[in-house]
Design an enzyme around this catalytic site. Structure first.
Site, PDB file in Angstrom:
ATOM      1  N   THR A 133      72.441 124.647 -14.815  1.00  0.00           N
ATOM      2  CA  THR A 133      73.866 124.692 -13.710  1.00  0.00           C
ATOM      3  C   THR A 133      73.796 124.040 -14.496  1.00  0.00           C
ATOM      4  O   THR A 133      73.540 122.168 -14.596  1.00  0.00           O
ATOM      5  CB  THR A 133      73.376 125.328 -12.507  1.00  0.00           C
ATOM      6  OG1 THR A 133      75.232 125.159 -12.011  1.00  0.00           O
ATOM      7  CG2 THR A 133      72.323 123.712 -11.872  1.00  0.00           C
ATOM      8  N   ASP A 134      75.508 123.889 -13.805  1.00  0.00           N
ATOM      9  CA  ASP A 134      76.827 122.517 -14.440  1.00  0.00           C
ATOM     10  C   ASP A 134      76.528 121.626 -12.761  1.00  0.00           C
ATOM     11  O   ASP A 134      77.087 120.829 -12.908  1.00  0.00           O
ATOM     12  CB  ASP A 134      78.277 123.350 -14.316  1.00  0.00           C
ATOM     13  CG  ASP A 134      78.217 124.130 -13.094  1.00  0.00           C
ATOM     14  OD1 ASP A 134      78.069 124.109 -12.300  1.00  0.00           O
ATOM     15  OD2 ASP A 134      80.110 124.123 -13.736  1.00  0.00           O
ATOM     16  N   GLU A 135      75.207 122.333 -12.062  1.00  0.00           N
ATOM     17  CA  GLU A 135      75.767 121.363 -10.478  1.00  0.00           C
ATOM     18  C   GLU A 135      74.923 120.307 -10.364  1.00  0.00           C
ATOM     19  O   GLU A 135      74.891 119.336 -10.109  1.00  0.00           O
ATOM     20  CB  GLU A 135      75.180 122.878  -9.527  1.00  0.00           C
ATOM     21  CG  GLU A 135      76.364 123.873  -9.521  1.00  0.00           C
ATOM     22  CD  GLU A 135      75.830 124.624  -8.011  1.00  0.00           C
ATOM     23  OE1 GLU A 135      75.809 124.191  -7.078  1.00  0.00           O
ATOM     24  OE2 GLU A 135      76.057 125.804  -8.446  1.00  0.00           O
ATOM     25  N   TYR A 159      69.470 122.837  -3.988  1.00  0.00           N
ATOM     26  CA  TYR A 159      69.822 123.271  -5.708  1.00  0.00           C
ATOM     27  C   TYR A 159      69.731 123.143  -6.166  1.00  0.00           C
ATOM     28  O   TYR A 159      68.957 123.190  -6.716  1.00  0.00           O
ATOM     29  CB  TYR A 159      70.742 124.653  -4.661  1.00  0.00           C
ATOM     30  CG  TYR A 159      71.374 125.268  -6.082  1.00  0.00           C
ATOM     31  CD1 TYR A 159      69.772 125.914  -7.113  1.00  0.00           C
ATOM     32  CD2 TYR A 159      72.078 125.227  -7.024  1.00  0.00           C
ATOM     33  CE1 TYR A 159      70.057 126.650  -8.035  1.00  0.00           C
ATOM     34  CE2 TYR A 159      72.749 125.733  -8.159  1.00  0.00           C
ATOM     35  CZ  TYR A 159      71.504 126.579  -8.610  1.00  0.00           C
ATOM     36  OH  TYR A 159      71.977 127.181 -10.057  1.00  0.00           O
ATOM     37  N   LYS A 163      67.399 121.869  -9.563  1.00  0.00           N
ATOM     38  CA  LYS A 163      67.249 122.329 -10.646  1.00  0.00           C
ATOM     39  C   LYS A 163      67.449 120.847 -11.919  1.00  0.00           C
ATOM     40  O   LYS A 163      66.878 120.556 -12.799  1.00  0.00           O
ATOM     41  CB  LYS A 163      68.755 122.965 -11.140  1.00  0.00           C
ATOM     42  CG  LYS A 163      68.844 123.937 -10.628  1.00  0.00           C
ATOM     43  CD  LYS A 163      67.240 125.416 -11.123  1.00  0.00           C
ATOM     44  CE  LYS A 163      68.444 126.009 -12.974  1.00  0.00           C
ATOM     45  NZ  LYS A 163      66.533 127.329 -13.467  1.00  0.00           N
TER      46      LYS A 163
HETATM   47  P1  NAD Z   1      69.182 135.180  -9.178  1.00  0.00           P
HETATM   48  O1  NAD Z   1      68.858 134.477  -7.322  1.00  0.00           O
HETATM   49  O2  NAD Z   1      69.755 136.258  -9.158  1.00  0.00           O
HETATM   50  O3  NAD Z   1      67.678 135.893  -9.755  1.00  0.00           O
HETATM   51  C1  NAD Z   1      66.816 135.055  -9.812  1.00  0.00           C
HETATM   52  C2  NAD Z   1      65.611 135.576 -10.193  1.00  0.00           C
HETATM   53  O4  NAD Z   1      64.173 134.865 -10.073  1.00  0.00           O
HETATM   54  C3  NAD Z   1      65.505 137.489  -9.329  1.00  0.00           C
HETATM   55  O5  NAD Z   1      64.646 137.943  -9.545  1.00  0.00           O
HETATM   56  C4  NAD Z   1      63.866 136.494  -8.716  1.00  0.00           C
HETATM   57  O6  NAD Z   1      63.308 137.677  -8.023  1.00  0.00           O
HETATM   58  C5  NAD Z   1      63.507 135.808  -9.731  1.00  0.00           C
HETATM   59  N1  NAD Z   1      62.578 134.336  -8.847  1.00  0.00           N
HETATM   60  C6  NAD Z   1      62.712 134.018  -8.195  1.00  0.00           C
HETATM   61  N2  NAD Z   1      61.621 132.825  -7.890  1.00  0.00           N
HETATM   62  C7  NAD Z   1      60.606 133.512  -8.900  1.00  0.00           C
HETATM   63  C8  NAD Z   1      59.898 132.783  -9.005  1.00  0.00           C
HETATM   64  N3  NAD Z   1      58.804 131.861  -8.756  1.00  0.00           N
HETATM   65  N4  NAD Z   1      58.531 134.227 -10.111  1.00  0.00           N
HETATM   66  C9  NAD Z   1      59.291 134.505 -11.162  1.00  0.00           C
HETATM   67  N5  NAD Z   1      60.561 135.070 -10.568  1.00  0.00           N
HETATM   68  C10 NAD Z   1      61.164 134.273  -9.533  1.00  0.00           C
HETATM   69  O7  NAD Z   1      69.479 134.225 -10.149  1.00  0.00           O
HETATM   70  P2  NAD Z   1      70.953 133.941 -11.227  1.00  0.00           P
HETATM   71  O8  NAD Z   1      72.563 134.389 -10.503  1.00  0.00           O
HETATM   72  O9  NAD Z   1      70.217 135.526 -12.314  1.00  0.00           O
HETATM   73  O10 NAD Z   1      70.820 132.825 -12.538  1.00  0.00           O
HETATM   74  C11 NAD Z   1      69.188 132.774 -13.139  1.00  0.00           C
HETATM   75  C12 NAD Z   1      69.385 131.634 -13.002  1.00  0.00           C
HETATM   76  O11 NAD Z   1      70.400 131.152 -13.895  1.00  0.00           O
HETATM   77  C13 NAD Z   1      68.694 130.249 -12.753  1.00  0.00           C
HETATM   78  O12 NAD Z   1      67.515 129.593 -12.920  1.00  0.00           O
HETATM   79  C14 NAD Z   1      70.462 129.501 -12.002  1.00  0.00           C
HETATM   80  O13 NAD Z   1      69.970 128.253 -11.843  1.00  0.00           O
HETATM   81  C15 NAD Z   1      71.138 129.738 -12.989  1.00  0.00           C
HETATM   82  N6  NAD Z   1      72.480 129.539 -12.896  1.00  0.00           N
HETATM   83  C16 NAD Z   1      72.941 130.573 -12.188  1.00  0.00           C
HETATM   84  C17 NAD Z   1      74.463 130.334 -12.938  1.00  0.00           C
HETATM   85  C18 NAD Z   1      75.204 131.602 -11.049  1.00  0.00           C
HETATM   86  O14 NAD Z   1      76.558 131.554 -11.247  1.00  0.00           O
HETATM   87  N7  NAD Z   1      74.612 132.676 -10.855  1.00  0.00           N
HETATM   88  C19 NAD Z   1      75.697 129.110 -12.689  1.00  0.00           C
HETATM   89  C20 NAD Z   1      74.679 128.366 -13.736  1.00  0.00           C
HETATM   90  C21 NAD Z   1      73.497 128.519 -13.586  1.00  0.00           C
HETATM   91  P1  TYD Z   2      78.971 129.976  -4.244  1.00  0.00           P
HETATM   92  O1  TYD Z   2      78.827 132.057  -5.090  1.00  0.00           O
HETATM   93  O2  TYD Z   2      78.501 129.963  -3.294  1.00  0.00           O
HETATM   94  O3  TYD Z   2      78.151 129.411  -5.429  1.00  0.00           O
HETATM   95  P2  TYD Z   2      77.918 127.540  -5.796  1.00  0.00           P
HETATM   96  O4  TYD Z   2      78.035 127.013  -4.135  1.00  0.00           O
HETATM   97  O5  TYD Z   2      76.829 128.016  -6.920  1.00  0.00           O
HETATM   98  O6  TYD Z   2      79.583 127.007  -6.158  1.00  0.00           O
HETATM   99  O7  TYD Z   2      79.946 129.822  -4.011  1.00  0.00           O
HETATM  100  C1  TYD Z   2      81.145 129.781  -5.001  1.00  0.00           C
HETATM  101  C2  TYD Z   2      82.450 128.954  -3.784  1.00  0.00           C
HETATM  102  O8  TYD Z   2      83.041 129.278  -3.440  1.00  0.00           O
HETATM  103  C3  TYD Z   2      81.967 127.625  -3.579  1.00  0.00           C
HETATM  104  O9  TYD Z   2      82.498 127.105  -3.619  1.00  0.00           O
HETATM  105  C4  TYD Z   2      81.496 127.958  -1.970  1.00  0.00           C
HETATM  106  C5  TYD Z   2      82.665 128.836  -1.441  1.00  0.00           C
HETATM  107  N1  TYD Z   2      82.764 129.869  -0.549  1.00  0.00           N
HETATM  108  C6  TYD Z   2      82.791 130.014   0.291  1.00  0.00           C
HETATM  109  O10 TYD Z   2      84.016 129.722   0.326  1.00  0.00           O
HETATM  110  N2  TYD Z   2      82.905 131.336   1.247  1.00  0.00           N
HETATM  111  C7  TYD Z   2      81.267 132.172   1.152  1.00  0.00           C
HETATM  112  O11 TYD Z   2      81.644 132.852   1.625  1.00  0.00           O
HETATM  113  C8  TYD Z   2      81.078 131.863  -0.254  1.00  0.00           C
HETATM  114  C9  TYD Z   2      79.461 132.436   0.059  1.00  0.00           C
HETATM  115  C10 TYD Z   2      81.249 130.807  -1.036  1.00  0.00           C
END
Ligand code: NAD
Ligand code: TYD
Length: 355
Positions: A133-135, A159, A163
Site C-alpha cells: 500500500t501507499d500508506e 495497519y 504493511k
Molecule cells: P481484503 O481485506 O478485502 O482481503 C484480504 C483477504 O486476505 C481476505 O480474503 C482474507 O480472508 C484473506 N486473509 C486475511 N488473513 C489471512 C491469512 N492469515 N492467511 C490467508 N488469507 C488471509 O483486502 P484487499 O482490499 O483485497 O487488499 C489486498 C491487498 O492489497 C492487501 O495486502 C492490502 O494491504 C493491499 N492494498 C489494498 C488497498 C485497498 O484500497 N483495498 C490499497 C493498496 C493495497
Molecule cells: P477507507 O475506505 O477506510 O480507506 P483508507 O483508510 O485505507 O484510506 O477510508 C477512505 C477515507 O474515507 C479515509 O480518509 C477515511 C474516510 N472514511 C470516512 O470519512 N467515513 C467512513 O465511514 C469511512 C469508512 C472512511
C-alpha cells in the site's frame, strides 16, 4: 504453469483471480483464510471451473504452504493476503501483526525453501510478488509532491506499520537470500466486490438504506483512487516485466477529497436510482468524529510504472465510479449476502447508534 494467489477471496485478490482466468488458462491456486473479509460469493462464477483451486488456510501455516508448493509447483506467488482495514487496526492491531508481518515472514520462508530447490529455468523465472500500500509512506501536506518509490517509510497506523514491516521483510529476502521478489505499493482501490465497511461501498449501501453517510472529521482528507481492475492490470504487468527487487507505485492520478467522493456517489444515485421523496441522497451526509491519527493526504506518483513498464490506468475517477455504482445497483444479492453478522457487529462497534 500455475499461480499461487493468497487472499484471493478478498476484494482485490478476488478481482485479480476473476480477471486472470477471464484472459488466461493458467490455473490459480487460491489460498485464503476466509476471515470476515474473505467472500467466496465473489468467486461464484468460477464454481466448477477446474482452473480455480480454492484452499482455505493461513499464510502463516508453513506445513500447508510446503504441501501446496510441492503439489502445484507454481511459477509465481502473488501475496494479497492481509488484514487491510485501518479502522479495524486501531481497535485490534494484534491480527495485523500476526498476518501482515508474521504471516508474510512464513510465506517468504516457504517460498525460499521451494524456490531454492527449483532447477534452471524454473528457478530463474520464479517470482514472489508482494502487494502493498501507499500508506507505508505516511501522510502528505497539500503542497507535497506525490509519493515516489524513493520516499521514506513513515507509517502512521497499525495497519500501515504492519504493511511497512512486511515490505521490509520482502526486500531483505531479496537482498540476503536472492529470492526473486517484486513489490507494488498501491493507492486506494474501489470497484466491484468491495467489502462494505470501506468508504465507497459503505456510503453506497447506507445511502440506499436511507441511513446517514458518515464523514470523518471535515471530509477534506485526500485519497488517490484507483479502479480495482486497473490495479489488477498493473500487477499483471509487474509480474510479467518488473525488475527483480524493485518496488512500483500504482496509482490512479485521481486525488479526491472524501467529501467530494461522497457527493459524487450521491449525484450518481440521484440519477440512477432517485430517492422516493425526490430529495438528494446528499441530505444523508453526516459529519462524525474523526479517525485517530487520520492521514491527511495520499497521492501516488506512478511514473516509474509508466516509463519503465508502459502501464497507465484505463479508468478516470468519473468513469470508474459510474461503473462501480452501477455494479452495486445490479448486484444487490451479493450485497445482501456479504452484510452478514460480522459486518453488522463491526458497524455497531465503529459507528454506534449513528448509522
Ligand atoms: P481484503 O481485506 O478485502 O482481503 C484480504 C483477504 O486476505 C481476505 O480474503 C482474507 O480472508 C484473506 N486473509 C486475511 N488473513 C489471512 C491469512 N492469515 N492467511 C490467508 N488469507 C488471509 O483486502 P484487499 O482490499 O483485497 O487488499 C489486498 C491487498 O492489497 C492487501 O495486502 C492490502 O494491504 C493491499 N492494498 C489494498 C488497498 C485497498 O484500497 N483495498 C490499497 C493498496 C493495497
Ligand atoms: P477507507 O475506505 O477506510 O480507506 P483508507 O483508510 O485505507 O484510506 O477510508 C477512505 C477515507 O474515507 C479515509 O480518509 C477515511 C474516510 N472514511 C470516512 O470519512 N467515513 C467512513 O465511514 C469511512 C469508512 C472512511
Amino acid at each position: 504453469m500455475t499461480l499461487l494467489v493468497t487472499g484471493g477471496a478478498g476484494f482485490i485478490g478476488g478481482n485479480f483471480v476473476l480477471d486472470w482466468l477471464a484472459s488466461a488458462d493458467e490455473p490459480v491456486v487460491n489460498l485464503d483464510k476466509l476471515t470476515y473479509a474473505g467472500n467466496l460469493d465473489s468467486l461464484r462464477s468460477l464454481q466448477g471451473d477446474a482452473r480455480h483451486i480454492f484452499v482455505q488456510g493461513d499464510i502463516g501455516d508453513r506445513a500447508l504452504l510446503g504441501e501446496l508448493l510441492a503439489k502445484y509447483q507454481p511459477r509465481a506467488i502473488i501475496n494479497f493476503a492481509a488484514e487491510s482495514h485501518v479502522d479495524r487496526s486501531i481497535h485490534g492491531p494484534g491480527d495485523f501483526v500476526q498476518t501482515n508481518v508474521v504471516g508474510t515472514f512464513n510465506l517468504l520462508e516457504a517460498a525460499r525453501a521451494y524456490w531454492s530447490e527449483l532447477k534452471d529455468d524454473a528457478k530463474r523465472s520464479f517470482r514472489f510478488l508482494h502487494v502493498s500500500t501507499d500508506e507505508v509512506y505516511g501522510t502528505l501536506s497539500e503542497s507535497d509532491p506525490p509519493f515516489a518509490e524513493t520516499n521514506r517509510y513513515e507509517p502512521n497506523s497499525p495497519y500501515s506499520a504492519s504493511k511497512a514491516a512486511s515490505d521490509h521483510l520482502v526486500r531483505a529476502w531479496h537482498h540476503t537470500y536472492g529470492l526473486p521478489v517484486l513489490t507494488t505499493n498501491c493507492s486506494n482501490n474501489y470497484g466491484p466486490y468491495h467489502f462494505p465497511e470501506k468508504l465507497i461501498p459503505l456510503v453506497l449501501l447506507n445511502a440506499l438504506k436511507g441511513k446517514p453517510l458518515p464523514i470523518y472529521g471535515d471530509g477534506q482528507q485526500i485519497r488517490d483512487w484507483l479502479y480495482v481492475k486497473d490495479h489488477c492490470s498493473a500487477i499483471r504487468r509487474v509480474l510479467e516485466a518488473g525488475q527483480l527487487g524493485e518496488t512500483y507505485n500504482v496509482g490512479g492520478w485521481n486525488e479526491k477529497a472524501n467529501l467530494d467522493v461522497v457527493k459524487t456517489i450521491c449525484a450518481l444515485l440521484d440519477e440512477l436510482q432517485p430517492r422516493a421523496d425526490g430529495q438528494s441522497y446528499a441530505d444523508q451526509i453526516t459529519f462524525v468524529q474523526d479517525r485517530p491519527g487520520h492521514d491527511r493526504r495520499y497521492a501516488i506518483d506512478a511514473r516509474k510504472l509508466e516509463v519503465d513498464l508502459g502501464w497507465r490506468p484505463a479508468e478516470t475517477f468519473d468513469s470508474g465510479i459510474r461503473k462501480t455504482v452501477a455494479w452495486y445497483l445490479a448486484n444487490q444479492d451479493w450485497v445482501e449476502n456479504v452484510t452478514s453478522g460480522a459486518y453488522r457487529e463491526w458497524v455497531a462497534t465503529q459507528y454506534g447508534a449513528k448509522t
